[in-house]
Design a protein around this motif. Structure first.
Motif, short mmCIF file in Angstrom:
data_model
loop_
_atom_site.label_atom_id
_atom_site.label_comp_id
_atom_site.label_asym_id
_atom_site.label_seq_id
_atom_site.Cartn_x
_atom_site.Cartn_y
_atom_site.Cartn_z
N ASP A 152 51.63 37.30 63.24
CA ASP A 152 51.39 38.22 62.12
C ASP A 152 52.54 39.21 61.94
OD1 ASP A 152 48.91 37.17 61.46
OD2 ASP A 152 47.80 38.62 62.70
N VAL A 153 52.64 39.70 60.70
CA VAL A 153 53.49 40.86 60.43
C VAL A 153 52.62 41.95 59.81
CG1 VAL A 153 55.62 39.55 60.13
CG2 VAL A 153 54.18 39.95 58.16
N LEU A 154 52.87 43.17 60.22
CA LEU A 154 52.25 44.34 59.60
C LEU A 154 53.22 44.85 58.55
CD1 LEU A 154 50.15 46.69 59.46
CD2 LEU A 154 51.55 47.85 61.21
N ILE A 155 52.74 44.95 57.32
CA ILE A 155 53.60 45.36 56.21
C ILE A 155 53.21 46.75 55.75
CG2 ILE A 155 54.34 44.82 53.85
CD1 ILE A 155 53.60 41.87 54.48
N ASP A 156 54.19 47.63 55.70
CA ASP A 156 54.05 48.96 55.11
C ASP A 156 54.26 48.76 53.61
OD1 ASP A 156 54.20 51.56 54.27
OD2 ASP A 156 55.90 52.11 55.54
N ILE A 157 53.17 48.75 52.86
CA ILE A 157 53.24 48.45 51.43
C ILE A 157 53.88 49.63 50.69
CG2 ILE A 157 51.92 47.91 49.34
CD1 ILE A 157 49.77 46.70 51.18
N LYS A 158 54.87 49.33 49.88
CA LYS A 158 55.52 50.36 49.07
C LYS A 158 55.05 50.33 47.62
CE LYS A 158 58.01 51.89 52.49
NZ LYS A 158 57.63 53.20 53.09
N TYR A 159 54.85 49.12 47.09
CA TYR A 159 54.46 48.98 45.68
C TYR A 159 53.47 47.82 45.54
CZ TYR A 159 58.52 51.91 44.82
OH TYR A 159 59.43 52.95 44.84
N ALA A 160 52.53 48.00 44.63
CA ALA A 160 51.56 46.94 44.32
C ALA A 160 51.39 46.85 42.81
CB ALA A 160 50.22 47.23 44.98
N GLY A 161 51.62 45.67 42.26
CA GLY A 161 51.48 45.47 40.82
C GLY A 161 50.01 45.37 40.42
N ILE A 162 49.74 45.70 39.17
CA ILE A 162 48.40 45.53 38.60
C ILE A 162 48.43 44.31 37.68
CG2 ILE A 162 46.68 46.48 37.02
CD1 ILE A 162 47.28 49.23 38.11
N CYS A 163 47.72 43.27 38.09
CA CYS A 163 47.64 42.01 37.33
C CYS A 163 46.32 42.01 36.56
CB CYS A 163 47.68 40.85 38.32
SG CYS A 163 47.55 39.22 37.58
N HIS A 164 46.31 41.35 35.39
CA HIS A 164 45.07 41.30 34.61
C HIS A 164 43.96 40.63 35.42
CE1 HIS A 164 43.62 41.47 30.20
NE2 HIS A 164 42.58 41.47 31.00
N SER A 165 44.33 39.73 36.33
CA SER A 165 43.30 39.08 37.14
C SER A 165 42.62 40.06 38.08
CB SER A 165 43.90 37.91 37.93
OG SER A 165 44.93 38.35 38.79
N ASP A 166 43.31 41.16 38.45
CA ASP A 166 42.66 42.21 39.23
C ASP A 166 41.45 42.76 38.46
OD1 ASP A 166 44.74 41.90 41.02
OD2 ASP A 166 45.78 43.75 40.43
N ILE A 167 41.65 42.95 37.17
CA ILE A 167 40.59 43.51 36.33
C ILE A 167 39.45 42.51 36.17
CG2 ILE A 167 40.07 44.52 34.07
CD1 ILE A 167 43.08 45.26 33.91
N HIS A 168 39.80 41.24 35.91
CA HIS A 168 38.76 40.21 35.80
C HIS A 168 37.89 40.19 37.05
CE1 HIS A 168 40.06 38.30 32.10
NE2 HIS A 168 41.29 38.11 32.56
N GLN A 169 38.52 40.25 38.22
CA GLN A 169 37.76 40.12 39.46
C GLN A 169 37.00 41.39 39.80
OE1 GLN A 169 39.56 37.50 42.63
NE2 GLN A 169 41.41 37.94 41.43
N ALA A 170 37.64 42.55 39.62
CA ALA A 170 36.96 43.81 39.94
C ALA A 170 35.72 44.01 39.08
CB ALA A 170 37.93 44.98 39.77
N ARG A 171 35.74 43.40 37.88
CA ARG A 171 34.62 43.56 36.95
C ARG A 171 33.75 42.32 36.84
NH1 ARG A 171 37.54 47.36 32.24
NH2 ARG A 171 38.03 49.07 33.68
N ASP A 172 33.84 41.45 37.84
CA ASP A 172 33.00 40.25 37.91
C ASP A 172 33.19 39.30 36.74
OD1 ASP A 172 31.77 40.28 40.33
OD2 ASP A 172 29.81 40.96 39.63
N GLY A 173 34.37 39.33 36.13
CA GLY A 173 34.60 38.47 34.97
C GLY A 173 34.72 37.00 35.31
N TRP A 174 35.10 36.71 36.55
CA TRP A 174 35.29 35.31 36.96
C TRP A 174 34.21 34.85 37.93
CZ3 TRP A 174 41.26 35.55 38.18
CH2 TRP A 174 41.97 35.58 36.97
N GLY A 175 33.12 35.55 37.95
CA GLY A 175 32.06 35.20 38.90
C GLY A 175 31.83 36.32 39.89
#
Length: 348
Positions: A32-55
């Motif tokens: 494994d590698v431990l990653i210190d996250i610097k940036y995270a993009g917002i994808c439309h699929s994040d919204i679909h999934q967070a709002r139960d749009g895909w199941g």
């Protein structure tokens, strides 16, 4: 270094606003590698999934599969990375490694135990949590190297938006002498224009209006047409070798297929929540292909990152604080972003 819980932004339930919380991370294993996250993009699929749009989703849900950061720790058996390396994580963090697709480097189509970066269950049976967080632990074989030629903030969206367009452009041989159309100039589409142009194709943007025409030309489009104008479909009939649709709303696919040459392809990478209807004569009348494509395997994603660095291609981004995520979601839905929101994870 031992990290067992990390700060994150999560949706506590379907359609609930995201809020700051903490989530567990597994100990760093041998590979494994431990990653210190610097940036995270917002994808439309994040919204679909967070709002139960895909199941039905797994909550609390920490979205984010466009991750860029630095290696903070490596397991004893890690050979591919060292502390301080610039790395990324895309849409999946494991696969069965044994099926015919994994063996071909097509892990995104794993027929066994594929594990998504979030809203999934790992091989340990525990939920996975994504990139809207400060750290993540990932197997080295599912970690990507981000070349120096692109900034970490502009690289983050390449881990989904970049590979989602690169893979079909490569598979359907976009390049010199080919006419390629990108439907929709958004988070996905703008990368499609950049990559198709860098591959040497003649690139057309098909957008609802001409509002983004100037942007499209700057990004590398040779032509720009409004799909709200019926004349567009008359003038461009039988024009394109390849059309890639990036929109997440149902289209009149028969109309778009009329723009495809004989033996050409219309490839869908957008994922509408609703089913579509299709007149099959629009396919039969030119030996046309209606296809789909989903991200890319690890080797192809690395090739995409190297290609983008070589050509100086990063995403067009708007960096936001973590407390702006919910506002950003609404702006994405309203197409009010040019062209990808990226979270500065130092603000979580």
């Amino acid at each position: 270094m031992s990290i067992t819980t990390v700060a994150a932004y999560a949706a506590p339930s379907a359609k609930a606003p995201l809020e700051r919380t903490t989530v567990p991370r597994r100990p760093v294993g041998e590979h494994d590698v431990l990653i210190d996250i610097k940036y995270a993009g917002i994808c439309h699929s994040d919204i679909h999934q967070a709002r139960d749009g895909w199941g039905e989703g797994i909550y609390p849900m920490v979205p984010g599969h466009e991750i860029a950061g630095l290696v903070a720790e490596v397991g004893d058996g890690v050979t591919k990375f060292k502390v301080g390396d610039r790395v990324g994580v895309g849409c999946f963090v494991d696969s069965c490694r044994e099926c015919e697709y994994c063996k071909q480097g097509l892990e995104q189509y794993c027929s066994g135990a594929g594990v998504s970066t979030y809203n999934s269950l790992g091989k340990d049976g525990e939920p996975t949590y994504g990139g809207y967080s400060t750290h993540i632990v990932v197997d080295e074989n599912y970690t990507l190297r981000i070349p120096e030629g692109v900034g970490l903030d502009e690289a983050a969206p390449l881990l989904c938006a970049g590979i989602t367009l690169y893979s079909p452009l490569a598979h359907w041989n976009a390049g010199p002498g080919k006419k390629v159309a990108i439907v929709g100039l958004g988070g996905l589409g703008h990368m499609g224009v950049k990559i198709a142009h860098a591959l040497g194709a003649e690139v057309t943007v098909l957008s609802q209006s001409l509002r983004k025409q100037e942007d499209g030309k700057k990004l590398g489009a040779d032509h720009f047409y409004a799909t709200s104008d019926p004349k567009t479909f008359e003038d461009l009939a039988g024009t394109f070798d390849l059309i890639i649709s990036t929109v997440s709303a149902p289209l009149d696919f028969s109309a778009y297929l009329s723009l495809v040459k004989t033996d050409g392809a219309l490839v869908n990478v957008g994922a509408p929540e609703e089913p579509i209807s299709l007149n099959l004569f629009s396919l039969i009348g030119g030996r046309k292909t209606l296809a789909g494509s989903m991200i890319g395997g690890i080797a192809e994603t690395q090739a995409m990152l190297d290609f983008c660095a070589l050509h100086g291609l990063g995403a067009e981004i708007e960096v936001i604080r973590a407390d702006q995520i919910n506002e950003a979601y609404e702006r994405v839905i309203n197409s009010d972003v040019r062209y990808r929101f990226v979270i500065d994870t130092a603000t979580i």
